[in-house]
Design a protein around this motif. Structure first.
Motif: not given
Length: 331
Positions: A171, A242, A245, A234, A236, A263, A257, A239
Protein backbone atom coordinates in the motif's frame (compact mmCIF):
# COMPACT_ATOMS: atom_id res chain seq x y z
CA UNK A 1 -34.27 -15.03 -11.65
CA UNK A 2 -30.63 -15.69 -10.77
CA UNK A 3 -29.88 -18.54 -8.34
CA UNK A 4 -26.33 -17.79 -7.19
CA UNK A 5 -24.08 -19.40 -4.60
CA UNK A 6 -21.60 -16.62 -3.77
CA UNK A 7 -18.51 -18.09 -2.12
CA UNK A 8 -15.89 -16.07 -0.23
CA UNK A 9 -13.05 -17.45 1.91
CA UNK A 10 -11.34 -14.09 2.44
CA UNK A 11 -10.00 -12.12 5.37
CA UNK A 12 -12.13 -10.22 7.90
CA UNK A 13 -11.29 -6.93 6.16
CA UNK A 14 -10.24 -5.96 2.68
CA UNK A 15 -11.45 -4.31 -0.50
CA UNK A 16 -12.53 -7.52 -2.24
CA UNK A 17 -14.28 -8.74 0.90
CA UNK A 18 -16.15 -5.45 1.30
CA UNK A 19 -17.29 -5.51 -2.32
CA UNK A 20 -18.38 -9.15 -1.96
CA UNK A 21 -20.67 -8.05 0.86
CA UNK A 22 -22.02 -5.06 -1.08
CA UNK A 23 -22.73 -7.14 -4.19
CA UNK A 24 -24.33 -10.00 -2.26
CA UNK A 25 -26.71 -7.67 -0.45
CA UNK A 26 -27.47 -5.64 -3.57
CA UNK A 27 -28.41 -8.80 -5.50
CA UNK A 28 -30.51 -9.97 -2.55
CA UNK A 29 -32.33 -6.62 -2.36
CA UNK A 30 -32.95 -6.80 -6.11
CA UNK A 31 -34.90 -10.03 -5.58
CA UNK A 32 -32.31 -12.52 -6.81
CA UNK A 33 -31.78 -15.82 -4.97
CA UNK A 34 -28.32 -15.57 -3.39
CA UNK A 35 -26.70 -17.99 -0.95
CA UNK A 36 -23.59 -16.44 0.66
CA UNK A 37 -21.04 -19.09 1.65
CA UNK A 38 -18.32 -17.53 3.79
CA UNK A 39 -15.39 -18.35 6.04
CA UNK A 40 -16.47 -18.37 9.68
CA UNK A 41 -16.64 -14.72 10.69
CA UNK A 42 -19.29 -13.39 13.13
CA UNK A 43 -18.99 -9.84 11.81
CA UNK A 44 -19.46 -10.78 8.16
CA UNK A 45 -22.24 -13.20 9.03
CA UNK A 46 -24.05 -10.41 10.90
CA UNK A 47 -23.69 -7.97 7.99
CA UNK A 48 -25.05 -10.61 5.58
CA UNK A 49 -27.77 -11.83 7.93
CA UNK A 50 -30.62 -10.82 5.60
CA UNK A 51 -29.23 -13.20 2.97
CA UNK A 52 -28.79 -16.06 5.48
CA UNK A 53 -25.13 -16.93 4.99
CA UNK A 54 -23.61 -20.38 5.47
CA UNK A 55 -20.29 -20.43 7.33
CA UNK A 56 -17.53 -22.96 6.65
CA UNK A 57 -13.99 -23.29 7.95
CA UNK A 58 -12.08 -22.70 4.70
CA UNK A 59 -8.79 -23.73 6.28
CA UNK A 60 -5.48 -24.53 4.61
CA UNK A 61 -4.32 -27.41 2.44
CA UNK A 62 -5.10 -29.98 5.16
CA UNK A 63 -8.74 -28.90 5.42
CA UNK A 64 -10.42 -31.76 3.57
CA UNK A 65 -13.82 -31.30 5.22
CA UNK A 66 -14.67 -27.88 3.77
CA UNK A 67 -14.64 -29.03 0.10
CA UNK A 68 -16.80 -32.01 1.04
CA UNK A 69 -19.27 -29.85 2.97
CA UNK A 70 -19.32 -27.21 0.24
CA UNK A 71 -20.06 -29.88 -2.37
CA UNK A 72 -22.94 -31.14 -0.28
CA UNK A 73 -24.32 -27.62 0.28
CA UNK A 74 -24.22 -26.84 -3.43
CA UNK A 75 -25.75 -30.20 -4.32
CA UNK A 76 -28.63 -29.59 -1.91
CA UNK A 77 -29.21 -25.92 -2.80
CA UNK A 78 -28.74 -26.46 -6.55
CA UNK A 79 -27.51 -23.05 -7.73
CA UNK A 80 -27.46 -22.17 -11.39
CA UNK A 81 -24.24 -20.20 -10.89
CA UNK A 82 -21.53 -20.72 -8.25
CA UNK A 83 -19.10 -17.82 -8.02
CA UNK A 84 -15.83 -18.28 -6.12
CA UNK A 85 -13.93 -15.22 -4.97
CA UNK A 86 -10.13 -15.46 -5.02
CA UNK A 87 -7.80 -18.43 -4.73
CA UNK A 88 -8.91 -20.40 -1.70
CA UNK A 89 -12.61 -20.37 -2.50
CA UNK A 90 -11.91 -21.18 -6.16
CA UNK A 91 -9.67 -24.09 -5.24
CA UNK A 92 -12.30 -25.58 -2.92
CA UNK A 93 -15.41 -25.04 -5.06
CA UNK A 94 -16.28 -28.13 -7.14
CA UNK A 95 -17.74 -28.38 -10.60
CA UNK A 96 -21.33 -29.55 -10.79
CA UNK A 97 -24.68 -28.84 -12.38
CA UNK A 98 -23.96 -25.13 -12.21
CA UNK A 99 -21.85 -22.62 -14.09
CA UNK A 100 -18.66 -22.06 -12.11
CA UNK A 101 -17.32 -18.50 -12.19
CA UNK A 102 -14.01 -17.42 -10.67
CA UNK A 103 -13.91 -13.78 -9.63
CA UNK A 104 -10.42 -12.24 -9.49
CA UNK A 105 -9.44 -8.91 -7.99
CA UNK A 106 -5.74 -9.25 -8.78
CA UNK A 107 -3.12 -10.98 -10.88
CA UNK A 108 -3.47 -14.34 -9.13
CA UNK A 109 -2.06 -17.77 -9.88
CA UNK A 110 -4.56 -19.12 -12.40
CA UNK A 111 -3.97 -22.74 -11.38
CA UNK A 112 -6.74 -22.29 -8.80
CA UNK A 113 -9.23 -21.46 -11.58
CA UNK A 114 -8.49 -24.17 -14.15
CA UNK A 115 -11.84 -25.88 -13.57
CA UNK A 116 -13.90 -22.67 -13.89
CA UNK A 117 -16.25 -22.06 -16.81
CA UNK A 118 -15.76 -18.27 -16.75
CA UNK A 119 -13.45 -15.77 -15.08
CA UNK A 120 -14.34 -12.22 -14.10
CA UNK A 121 -11.75 -9.51 -13.49
CA UNK A 122 -12.53 -6.12 -11.99
CA UNK A 123 -10.33 -4.12 -14.40
CA UNK A 124 -9.86 -4.20 -18.16
CA UNK A 125 -6.13 -4.70 -17.71
CA UNK A 126 -6.76 -7.77 -15.55
CA UNK A 127 -9.03 -9.23 -18.26
CA UNK A 128 -6.31 -8.63 -20.88
CA UNK A 129 -3.75 -10.30 -18.63
CA UNK A 130 -5.92 -13.41 -18.09
CA UNK A 131 -6.46 -13.77 -21.84
CA UNK A 132 -2.71 -13.42 -22.38
CA UNK A 133 -2.22 -16.42 -20.08
CA UNK A 134 -4.15 -18.55 -22.56
CA UNK A 135 -7.78 -18.28 -21.47
CA UNK A 136 -10.34 -18.03 -24.32
CA UNK A 137 -11.49 -14.45 -24.76
CA UNK A 138 -15.18 -15.41 -24.72
CA UNK A 139 -14.82 -16.88 -21.21
CA UNK A 140 -13.09 -13.89 -19.60
CA UNK A 141 -15.11 -10.86 -18.58
CA UNK A 142 -14.61 -7.39 -17.14
CA UNK A 143 -17.15 -6.32 -14.52
CA UNK A 144 -16.40 -3.28 -12.35
CA UNK A 145 -16.91 -2.83 -8.64
CA UNK A 146 -19.33 -0.30 -7.25
CA UNK A 147 -18.60 1.76 -4.16
CA UNK A 148 -20.83 3.04 -1.41
CA UNK A 149 -22.04 6.54 -2.29
CA UNK A 150 -20.75 8.93 0.36
CA UNK A 151 -22.13 12.12 -1.19
CA UNK A 152 -23.88 14.51 1.16
CA UNK A 153 -21.93 13.74 4.34
CA UNK A 154 -21.26 17.01 6.17
CA UNK A 155 -17.60 18.12 5.95
CA UNK A 156 -15.39 18.74 8.96
CA UNK A 157 -13.20 21.78 9.46
CA UNK A 158 -9.40 21.94 9.15
CA UNK A 159 -6.88 20.81 6.55
CA UNK A 160 -6.59 17.04 6.48
CA UNK A 161 -4.96 14.39 4.29
CA UNK A 162 -6.50 10.91 4.28
CA UNK A 163 -5.45 7.45 3.12
CA UNK A 164 -7.18 4.12 3.70
CA UNK A 165 -6.19 0.50 3.34
CA UNK A 166 -4.50 -2.48 4.92
CA UNK A 167 -1.20 -1.58 6.57
CA UNK A 168 0.83 -3.69 4.16
CA UNK A 169 3.99 -2.91 2.21
CA UNK A 170 2.03 -3.03 -1.07
CA UNK A 171 0.00 0.00 0.00
CA UNK A 172 3.01 2.33 0.06
CA UNK A 173 2.11 4.17 3.26
CA UNK A 174 5.83 4.48 4.03
CA UNK A 175 6.18 6.58 0.86
CA UNK A 176 3.27 8.72 2.03
CA UNK A 177 4.84 9.32 5.44
CA UNK A 178 8.09 10.36 3.77
CA UNK A 179 6.11 12.71 1.54
CA UNK A 180 4.36 14.21 4.57
CA UNK A 181 7.74 15.33 5.91
CA UNK A 182 7.96 17.56 2.80
CA UNK A 183 4.51 19.14 3.36
CA UNK A 184 4.83 21.34 6.46
CA UNK A 185 1.70 21.72 8.56
CA UNK A 186 -0.33 18.99 6.93
CA UNK A 187 -1.94 16.28 9.06
CA UNK A 188 -2.33 12.72 7.77
CA UNK A 189 -4.83 10.11 8.89
CA UNK A 190 -4.50 6.50 7.73
CA UNK A 191 -7.54 4.29 8.30
CA UNK A 192 -6.58 0.63 8.31
CA UNK A 193 -4.80 -2.11 10.19
CA UNK A 194 -2.15 -4.64 9.34
CA UNK A 195 1.37 -5.99 9.83
CA UNK A 196 3.16 -2.73 8.95
CA UNK A 197 1.75 -0.70 11.85
CA UNK A 198 4.87 -0.81 14.03
CA UNK A 199 7.17 -0.05 11.08
CA UNK A 200 5.04 2.92 10.06
CA UNK A 201 5.01 4.27 13.61
CA UNK A 202 8.81 4.04 13.71
CA UNK A 203 9.14 5.73 10.33
CA UNK A 204 6.90 8.60 11.42
CA UNK A 205 9.19 9.14 14.41
CA UNK A 206 12.31 8.99 12.23
CA UNK A 207 10.83 11.49 9.76
CA UNK A 208 9.81 13.88 12.54
CA UNK A 209 6.10 13.73 11.67
CA UNK A 210 4.75 11.47 14.41
CA UNK A 211 2.66 14.34 15.81
CA UNK A 212 1.08 14.81 12.38
CA UNK A 213 0.23 11.16 11.62
CA UNK A 214 -2.77 9.28 13.05
CA UNK A 215 -3.05 5.53 12.45
CA UNK A 216 -6.77 5.10 13.03
CA UNK A 217 -7.15 1.32 12.77
CA UNK A 218 -10.09 -0.21 10.89
CA UNK A 219 -12.97 2.24 10.75
CA UNK A 220 -16.62 1.93 9.81
CA UNK A 221 -17.23 5.69 9.42
CA UNK A 222 -15.65 5.95 5.98
CA UNK A 223 -18.08 8.61 4.81
CA UNK A 224 -17.27 10.91 7.71
CA UNK A 225 -13.53 10.41 7.23
CA UNK A 226 -13.78 11.28 3.54
CA UNK A 227 -15.95 14.30 4.21
CA UNK A 228 -13.38 15.57 6.69
CA UNK A 229 -10.39 15.42 4.34
CA UNK A 230 -9.10 17.98 1.88
CA UNK A 231 -7.16 15.47 -0.23
CA UNK A 232 -7.40 11.71 -0.56
CA UNK A 233 -4.16 9.82 -1.21
CA UNK A 234 -3.58 6.35 -2.66
CA UNK A 235 0.20 5.73 -2.62
CA UNK A 236 0.07 1.98 -3.42
CA UNK A 237 3.01 0.19 -5.01
CA UNK A 238 0.70 -2.61 -6.15
CA UNK A 239 -3.02 -1.91 -6.53
CA UNK A 240 -5.00 -4.04 -9.01
CA UNK A 241 -8.07 -1.78 -8.70
CA UNK A 242 -8.32 0.75 -5.88
CA UNK A 243 -11.78 0.66 -4.28
CA UNK A 244 -10.64 3.56 -2.13
CA UNK A 245 -10.36 5.76 -5.23
CA UNK A 246 -13.99 5.01 -6.06
CA UNK A 247 -15.03 5.85 -2.50
CA UNK A 248 -13.14 9.15 -2.59
CA UNK A 249 -14.77 10.00 -5.93
CA UNK A 250 -18.19 9.21 -4.48
CA UNK A 251 -17.54 11.76 -1.72
CA UNK A 252 -16.27 14.34 -4.25
CA UNK A 253 -12.78 14.41 -2.76
CA UNK A 254 -9.75 15.26 -4.94
CA UNK A 255 -7.51 12.20 -5.39
CA UNK A 256 -3.75 11.86 -5.78
CA UNK A 257 -2.54 8.32 -6.48
CA UNK A 258 0.65 6.51 -7.31
CA UNK A 259 0.50 5.16 -10.85
CA UNK A 260 -0.01 1.48 -9.97
CA UNK A 261 -2.12 -0.70 -12.28
CA UNK A 262 -5.60 0.03 -10.94
CA UNK A 263 -5.37 3.78 -10.29
CA UNK A 264 -3.71 4.23 -13.68
CA UNK A 265 -6.75 2.62 -15.33
CA UNK A 266 -9.28 4.50 -13.22
CA UNK A 267 -7.80 8.01 -13.17
CA UNK A 268 -7.41 10.31 -16.14
CA UNK A 269 -4.36 12.26 -14.99
CA UNK A 270 -5.10 15.94 -14.54
CA UNK A 271 -8.83 15.43 -15.07
CA UNK A 272 -10.27 13.03 -12.48
CA UNK A 273 -7.21 13.03 -10.23
CA UNK A 274 -3.44 13.29 -10.24
CA UNK A 275 -1.05 10.40 -10.86
CA UNK A 276 2.53 10.42 -9.58
CA UNK A 277 5.27 7.81 -9.99
CA UNK A 278 5.29 4.84 -7.63
CA UNK A 279 7.71 5.10 -4.69
CA UNK A 280 8.39 8.81 -5.29
CA UNK A 281 7.83 10.78 -2.06
CA UNK A 282 9.12 14.01 -3.58
CA UNK A 283 6.66 13.84 -6.48
CA UNK A 284 3.82 12.91 -4.14
CA UNK A 285 4.65 15.81 -1.83
CA UNK A 286 4.82 18.20 -4.78
CA UNK A 287 1.36 17.14 -5.96
CA UNK A 288 -0.06 17.55 -2.45
CA UNK A 289 1.42 21.03 -2.08
CA UNK A 290 0.17 22.05 -5.52
CA UNK A 291 -3.45 21.07 -4.83
CA UNK A 292 -3.46 22.60 -1.37
CA UNK A 293 -2.28 25.84 -2.97
CA UNK A 294 -4.88 25.67 -5.77
CA UNK A 295 -8.30 24.97 -4.23
CA UNK A 296 -10.06 25.72 -7.52
CA UNK A 297 -8.08 23.02 -9.31
CA UNK A 298 -8.68 20.60 -6.45
CA UNK A 299 -12.43 21.28 -6.64
CA UNK A 300 -12.45 20.65 -10.41
CA UNK A 301 -10.69 17.30 -9.95
CA UNK A 302 -13.17 16.36 -7.23
CA UNK A 303 -16.16 17.25 -9.42
CA UNK A 304 -14.80 15.24 -12.35
CA UNK A 305 -14.16 12.26 -10.08
CA UNK A 306 -17.72 12.46 -8.78
CA UNK A 307 -19.00 12.50 -12.36
CA UNK A 308 -16.90 9.42 -13.20
CA UNK A 309 -18.32 7.65 -10.15
CA UNK A 310 -21.91 8.45 -11.11
CA UNK A 311 -21.35 7.34 -14.70
CA UNK A 312 -19.40 4.10 -14.20
CA UNK A 313 -19.24 2.97 -10.56
CA UNK A 314 -22.56 3.73 -8.86
CA UNK A 315 -24.45 0.73 -7.50
CA UNK A 316 -27.35 0.79 -9.98
CA UNK A 317 -25.05 0.94 -13.02
CA UNK A 318 -22.71 -1.84 -11.89
CA UNK A 319 -25.44 -4.05 -10.44
CA UNK A 320 -27.20 -4.04 -13.80
CA UNK A 321 -24.02 -5.30 -15.47
CA UNK A 322 -23.57 -8.06 -12.90
CA UNK A 323 -27.19 -9.20 -13.19
CA UNK A 324 -26.95 -9.28 -16.98
CA UNK A 325 -23.75 -11.36 -16.84
CA UNK A 326 -25.11 -13.84 -14.30
CA UNK A 327 -28.34 -14.29 -16.26
CA UNK A 328 -26.37 -15.02 -19.43
CA UNK A 329 -24.00 -17.61 -17.95
CA UNK A 330 -26.32 -19.49 -15.59
CA UNK A 331 -27.40 -23.02 -16.40
Amino acid sequence: MIRLANIMAGAPQGGAEAFYERLTLALHRAGEEVLPVIRRDPGRAARLADARPVELRFGGALDILTPMRLNRILGDWRPRVAMAWMNRAAGMTPRGDWTLVGRLGGYYDLKYYRHCDHLVGNTRDLRRWIIAQGWPEARVHFLPNFATDFAGVAPASGVQLLAMGRLHANKGFDTLIRALALVPGAHLSIAGEGPERAALERLAQECGVAERVALLGWREDTGALLAGCDLFLCPSRHEPLGNVVLEAWSAARPVIAAAAQGPSELITDGETGLLVPVDAPEALAGAIRALLAEPGRAAALAAAGRAAFERDFAEATVLAQWRDFLHKVQR
